[in-house]
Write an enzyme that holds these catalytic residues in place. Structure first.
Site, PDB file in Angstrom:
ATOM      1  N   GLU A 109      10.148   1.399   2.304  1.00 46.61           N
ATOM      2  CA  GLU A 109       8.808   1.395   2.890  1.00 46.61           C
ATOM      3  C   GLU A 109       8.597   0.214   3.838  1.00 46.61           C
ATOM      4  OE1 GLU A 109       6.712   3.890   2.625  1.00 46.61           O
ATOM      5  OE2 GLU A 109       8.132   4.936   1.313  1.00 46.61           O
ATOM      6  N   GLU A 165       0.845  -1.204   0.000  1.00 49.14           N
ATOM      7  CA  GLU A 165       0.000   0.000   0.000  1.00 49.14           C
ATOM      8  C   GLU A 165       0.878   1.251   0.000  1.00 49.14           C
ATOM      9  OE1 GLU A 165      -2.121   0.947   3.759  1.00 49.14           O
ATOM     10  OE2 GLU A 165      -1.298   2.877   3.156  1.00 49.14           O
TER      11      GLU A 165
HETATM   12 ZN   LIG Z   1       1.062   2.667   6.981  1.00 47.42          ZN
END
Ligand SMILES: [Zn+2]
Length: 1049
Positions: free
Chosen positions: A203, A130
């Site tokens: 990330e 995401e």
């Molecule tokens: Zn997050």
């Protein structure tokens, strides 16, 4: 994003994570009514009234005439009368992508694409993905297109969410061109992301090592975000409950990622997950608003057209059902706590293992409300008054996932042996209710309050269309009818008639789904003061072992990679690539600001403000009482005083009768306080002049305004404070809530602490709801036992001081016809408030401001991450300010601070705030693994701004301005408009001044950036620091900082 529900719904405990926290990510609360997720109100929202709506855009005629419709099948076409919405459900012929197209006259347009993404481990792969797809894509090959959109679009919502079984990418805007820009970037991001191993490192997770002599460390944005989540006892508990309830399916793992498992995620699994699930055939695409349907489909086709049908994905992404078990069981686990941590426990049920009937689902919602919806609901009240714990955990019913669950329990239990008593009390109470039923008046109150909420559908600052989408998905995601969750008229009428016929609807539900349901697990979470340290050691050892297994050249490679990652993170995107991101131009902006109508009058000696707004038959009334008459030593009691007003009952109605009356006749009565300061004229910062009010806020239909005013009078003049036991319980709840909030949202407490050193307004807030309040509340808990008469006298004293017609202010929002219909009730109301003869004395709070010494403070709590704040007053009274300052301040958040604190530093977020009425500027970081490094970044901000101002491109400047105008024009619901307009009036912010500031914003230049840099030197040189963090981090950093350290948990 951190999602906070009524207490801790599945969304913050076990469920959803999202890309961004902050203004763009409105916080969502527990599903308050039926399935429509109601948002809480961080940002204003403009609503389309749902009566008198005309159909817009598509009709069947359009559908047949335009060529684009040949690419889609129409699955269903319908009208949702409840919201005046025309809905068409399409299926893209080539790929099978499902498209829900909602046409309503609401200019706050919403788009979303959702994939079913069930994980089978806790590496957090859906969550990391995401984040990652928003880091560059085929058409937009820049570091973070998402951030470019944050900087320079007019979006009213921009975020992404990971649920346990789905990933959603929603955007919203009031500007059509902007809306299409956002959709283009989002669709390209999800379908064609530029994923590389570097994306996973940044990330997700990576080994960080800068020098051969250093130890290895784990770093990564999601890794750190989840460490923060796992520091919260509520979250650790909620997660365990969900995993216990679903031992056999995808809900038994953590889609957000368990920090001890995240480092097991490999590049192959990461990339493979995208290939497996991010395909149009597995997507549900949503449009909402007043834009053209054919244009929506055209835009989609440019993305979907190149894909073929995926043969397996719909099957692969199907969520298996958890089969129900027959016999209850118990689970015990530990959470990291401070020295006096206490036990949390809940009893949890899996409600269904097949699809619920719509009428059952609505009835279950009402049942949940009846059991625990208010502090006087029988299950809640029984637990609360039992004294077995400090507060009730009333998560209740969750229907967002494929299977519904029910949870109730307590926290702040001082002895684990008491858990059995709590459980027995819960089961006994349910049995008793199943046999005796609920009061008729409570059922009526519950149904009316639900109906009011559904009809008002006030999502505040959260886009209405997004609430629609999230509501639909709770059915649509599981291949059921997406429109069904949006309808309520028929199921509500049916439910009312079943109740009227004497059918024991709720008693039956309690027996079937709770009492006779064997799939019930009791979860106990025990405090472990050593666990934080054990976790840290375990991670250290794990890393040491990794290190030992590495050859010298492996280490060199990691050092090289660490360096390369930092270089990549700090590299500037080339201008020609940035230019690919579509954006608005200055010409697209409204030069003229929007104003809110206000009429000021004086009636019976009281100031009355009226805002004529399309409220759809509802009057919103705010009764303000000037709080400046309250002495400083009574301020910490104000929030509890407020709770007493709506929860204690009056001399006329006991607590239950009061709650039932409010919920039967009104849309709710709430309290709030507001403390701000006045603006100066001529753009000059004035000497501080405080505006402070306690508000009682109510809403009702015009026909019920008499009842609303009557009960608001009863509350203000007549509350019966004399209930020692109940008050004690409120104090303990406040304590528990504060302790949880300081760990979970330390950034706002750090910011408040800094502000209290400079501004009287923030000093007052800190007294009422700050870190210092915690000491006060702990003392108060003892005082209630020792000297209740004394406490009672203080509460009565506050009322005596406040309730005086001379202190009164009334603020009303309604349509014209509403004002005339309620005029006589209003006059009666004003006359019912006592008029005291002596002048009320305004206390000079500034005189009593605490004097702080030193550079700042550090507050030690059990946590794995820090909240680092620094700030100062950068404009002094008499100095001239400009609207341009806000543009620069806003720009920092999405550039310098984002890059340094989030991207490079690995914190979940960093924010800064600038208050134009006080001249205060603050930086705070959120879930931050660093401390000194973050402070260094803050201190280097002026340098960054100076460099930026030297070579600022027209696009950078335009984007900064566009983003600021987007914030200024954020949509608001009618009640928010009325309240905002009142606030502007009270603080002396006129429409002319606002227009002047807007003009200054629009004409911001590079020079303003350089000037602001000089201002920020004050923060660098003499700013105050406040840090909330772990003892290890604070002690280490304090060798350099010399902060005053205090252990608070
Ligand atoms: Zn997050």
């Amino acid at each position: 994003m951190l999602l906070s529900g009524r207490v801790s719904g599945f969304m913050n405990s076990a469920g959803m994570s999202s890309f961004l926290r902050g203004s763009a990510g409105a916080r969502m609360s527990k599903v308050a009514s039926f399935k429509l997720p109601q948002a809480s109100f961080r940002r204003p929202g403009r609503l389309a009234p749902f009566s008198n709506v005309r159909m817009v855009a598509t009709s069947s005629v359009d559908v047949k005439s335009s060529a684009i419709f040949q690419k889609y099948d129409i699955v269903k076409e319908d009208h949702i009368d409840e919201y005046g919405a025309k809905v068409v459900l399409f299926k893209h012929k080539k790929t099978g992508a499902e498209v829900m197209s909602v046409s309503v006259p609401d200019e706050n347009k919403v788009f979303g694409i959702t994939f079913r993404t069930p994980p089978n481990d806790s590496t957090g792969v859906p969550h990391i993905l995401e984040h990652s797809v928003l880091c560059g894509s085929r058409r937009y090959p820049v570091k973070e297109p998402f951030v470019e959109l944050l900087k320079g679009s007019m979006n009213t919502f921009l975020n992404a969410f990971t649920y346990p079984d789905r990933t959603c990418y929603p955007v919203a805007s009031q500007n059509l061109k902007d809306f299409y820009n956002l959709i283009n970037v989002y669709l390209d991001a999800v379908l064609h992301p530029a994923l590389t191993p570097w994306t996973l490192k940044q990330e997700g997770w990576h080994y960080e090592i800068e020098d051969e002599s250093d130890a290895l460390k784990y770093k990564g944005v999601v890794f750190n975000e989840m460490k923060g989540v796992y520091s919260s006892p509520d979250a650790v508990h909620g997660r365990a409950c969900q995993q216990a309830l679903f031992p056999d399916n995808t809900y038994g793992v953590d889609s957000g990622g368990d920090p001890t498992v995240i480092p097991k995620l490999t590049w192959e699994n990461f990339e493979g997950f995208h290939k497996k699930f991010y395909h149009p055939s597995n997507s549900r695409i949503y449009f909402y608003g007043d834009d053209d349907v054919a244009a929506r489909l055209e835009l989609l086709e440019t993305f979907l057209g190149e894909f073929e049908q995926h043969p397996r994905v719909r099957k692969d992404s199907t969520i298996e059902w958890q089969q129900k078990r027959n016999a209850p069981w118990t689970i015990e686990q530990h959470y990291p706590s401070g020295q006096d941590g206490k036990v949390l426990m809940t009893v949890n049920w899996l409600i269904n293992d097949q699809v619920l009937k719509p009428q059952d689902e609505l009835a279950l919602d009402v049942l949940d409300d009846l059991l625990m919806g208010t502090p006087v609901s029988p299950l809640y009240k029984t637990l609360r008054e039992s004294g077995l714990g400090e507060s009730v955990i009333s998560d209740g019913l969750e229907t967002v996932l494929q299977q519904a669950t029910y949870s109730v329990g307590m926290k702040g239990i001082d002895d684990v042996a008491k858990c059995d008593q709590v459980q027995k009390l819960i089961l006994d109470t349910l049995n008793k209710i199943a046999n005796e039923g609920f009061d008729k008046s409570s059922i009526e109150a519950s149904l009316n309050s639900l109906e009011f909420k559904l009809r008002e559908f006030n999502t505040g600052g959260f886009p209405r269309g997004l609430s629609f989408m999230l509501g639909s998905l709770s059915s649509w995601l599981y291949d059921r009818d997406p429109m069904e969750p949006l309808r309520f008229e028929k199921p509500l009428a049916e439910l009312r008639s079943r109740i009227a016929s004497g059918e024991p609807v709720f008693e039956d539900l309690i027996k079937k789904y709770l009492i006779n349901n064997g799939h019930r697990v009791t979860v106990k979470s025990l405090p472990d003061p050593e666990l934080e340290e054990k976790n840290r050691k375990r991670e250290e050892e794990e890393l040491e072992n990794v290190r030992k297994s590495l050859q010298k050249e492996d280490i060199s490679k990691l050092i090289e990679e660490t360096k390369m990652l930092k270089e990549k993170q700090q590299a500037e995107d080339p201008p020609e690539k940035l230019a690919l991101i579509p954006s608005l131009t200055m010409d697209d902006l409204d030069k003229q600001g929007r104003n809110i109508p206000i009429a000021v009058s004086e009636e019976k000696g009281v100031k009355v403000l009226r805002h004529e707004l399309p409220t759809n038959g509802i009057v919103y009334a705010d009764i303000g009482l000037d709080m400046r008459v309250v002495p400083v030593d009574l301020l910490p009691l104000i929030p509890l005083f407020c709770r007493c007003l709506t929860e204690m009952g009056t001399h006329k109605r006991d607590d239950i009768a009061l709650s039932d009356f409010i919920r039967t006749h009104t849309g709710g009565v709430y309290t709030s306080t507001s403390t701000t300061q006045k603006y100066g004229s001529g753009n000059r910062l004035p000497e501080p002049e405080v505006v402070s009010n306690l508000f009682l806020r109510g809403k009702a239909t015009y026909a019920k305004s008499a009842e609303m005013f009557e009960v608001m009078n009863d509350i203000i003049t007549n509350t019966n404070f004399n209930n020692q036991n109940k008050f004690k319980q409120m104090v303990l709840e406040t304590k528990a809530r504060l302790e949880a909030n300081i760990v979970g949202s330390g950034h706002s407490y750090a910011a408040g602490r800094i502000g209290a050193r400079y501004m009287v307004t923030e000093f007052v807030e800190e007294k009422m709801r700050g870190i210092e309040t915690l000491d006060f509340i702990r003392e108060l808990a003892k005082e209630v036992d020792k000297n209740w008469e004394g406490v009672l006298a203080k509460l009565e004293r506050i009322r005596d001081l406040l309730v005086n017609r001379k202190n009164l202010l009334i603020n009303l929002s309604a349509e014209d016809k509403g004002f005339s219909s309620l005029q006589s009730n209003l006059e009666e109301y004003i006359q019912s408030i006592p008029l005291k003869t002596e002048e009320s004395k305004v206390v000079d709070w500034a005189m009593e401001m605490k004097k702080f010494d030193g550079k700042g403070e550090g507050f030690v709590v059990p946590t794995q991450v820090n909240y680092v704040g620094k700030g100062a007053q950068i404009f002094k009274p008499g100095e001239v300010t400009s609207g341009a300052a806000a543009v620069v301040s806003r720009h920092l958040r999405t550039t310098w601070l984002w890059d340094k604190v989030r991207v490079v530093g690995g914190a979940y977020g960093a924010m800064n705030s600038y208050n134009p009425s006080s001249g205060m500027f603050k930086y705070v970081s959120y879930r931050d693994p660093n401390l000194l490094q973050t402070l260094e970044t803050y201190d280097q901000t002026p340098e960054f701004l100076r460099e930026l101002s030297k070579e600022m491109s027209p696009t950078t400047l335009a984007n900064a301005i566009i983003g600021m105008i987007g914030d200024m024009d954020a949509p608001m619901s009618p009640d928010q408009k009325g309240f905002t307009s009142m606030d502007r009036y009270l603080t002396g912010l006129t429409d002319e001044m606002r227009q002047e500031r807007r003009d200054q914003v629009l004409s911001t230049t590079a020079k303003d950036f350089a000037e602001f840099a000089e201002r920020l030197e004050v923060v660098t040189k003499e700013g105050s620091i406040a840090v909330i963090g772990s003892s290890s981090a604070l002690e280490e950093a304090n060798k350099e900082l010399g902060l005053e350290l205090k252990k608070i948990l």
